[in-house]
Design a protein around this motif. Structure first.
Motif, mmCIF file in Angstrom:
data_model
loop_
_atom_site.group_PDB
_atom_site.id
_atom_site.type_symbol
_atom_site.label_atom_id
_atom_site.label_comp_id
_atom_site.label_asym_id
_atom_site.label_seq_id
_atom_site.Cartn_x
_atom_site.Cartn_y
_atom_site.Cartn_z
ATOM 1 N N LEU A 36 0.821 -1.209 0.000
ATOM 2 C CA LEU A 36 0.000 0.000 0.000
ATOM 3 C C LEU A 36 0.859 1.265 0.000
ATOM 4 N N GLN A 37 1.983 1.259 0.733
ATOM 5 C CA GLN A 37 2.861 2.421 0.725
ATOM 6 C C GLN A 37 3.454 2.655 -0.663
ATOM 7 N N THR A 38 3.800 1.571 -1.343
ATOM 8 C CA THR A 38 4.306 1.681 -2.709
ATOM 9 C C THR A 38 3.234 2.249 -3.630
ATOM 10 N N GLU A 39 2.015 1.794 -3.457
ATOM 11 C CA GLU A 39 0.909 2.289 -4.291
ATOM 12 C C GLU A 39 0.624 3.753 -3.997
ATOM 13 N N ILE A 40 0.691 4.165 -2.737
ATOM 14 C CA ILE A 40 0.478 5.571 -2.386
ATOM 15 C C ILE A 40 1.525 6.444 -3.060
ATOM 16 N N THR A 41 2.769 6.008 -3.024
ATOM 17 C CA THR A 41 3.852 6.749 -3.677
ATOM 18 C C THR A 41 3.582 6.869 -5.173
ATOM 19 N N ARG A 42 3.168 5.776 -5.784
ATOM 20 C CA ARG A 42 2.870 5.783 -7.223
ATOM 21 C C ARG A 42 1.731 6.753 -7.537
ATOM 22 N N LEU A 43 0.689 6.756 -6.711
ATOM 23 C CA LEU A 43 -0.439 7.664 -6.913
ATOM 24 C C LEU A 43 -0.023 9.120 -6.745
ATOM 25 N N GLU A 44 0.794 9.393 -5.737
ATOM 26 C CA GLU A 44 1.256 10.765 -5.515
ATOM 27 C C GLU A 44 2.116 11.256 -6.675
#
Length: 63
Positions: A36-44
């Motif tokens: 989820l942290q990786t996905e948040i970074t990708r979204l940001e």
């Protein structure tokens, strides 16, 4: 097949928002947090990229 082979169904490598967490181990929870942290970074990063493109377009039409 080894005596220690785990034949339990494997949980998917995805996370369902609001899903039951009670059956997950600490390692599985950590893996999901990382996912989820990786996905948040990708979204940001995508949001930043799109904001820059939008700002460039607005500046073009203001000139």
């Amino acid at each position: 097949m080894s005596l220690f082979d785990d034949d339990r169904p494997q949980k998917p490598a995805v996370h369902e928002i609001g899903g039951d967490l009670s059956l997950l181990s600490v390692d599985e929870l950590s893996s999901r947090i990382d996912l989820l942290q990786t996905e948040i970074t990708r979204l940001e990063e995508e949001r930043t990229r799109k904001s820059a493109g939008r700002q460039a377009a607005e500046n073009l039409f203001r000139s």
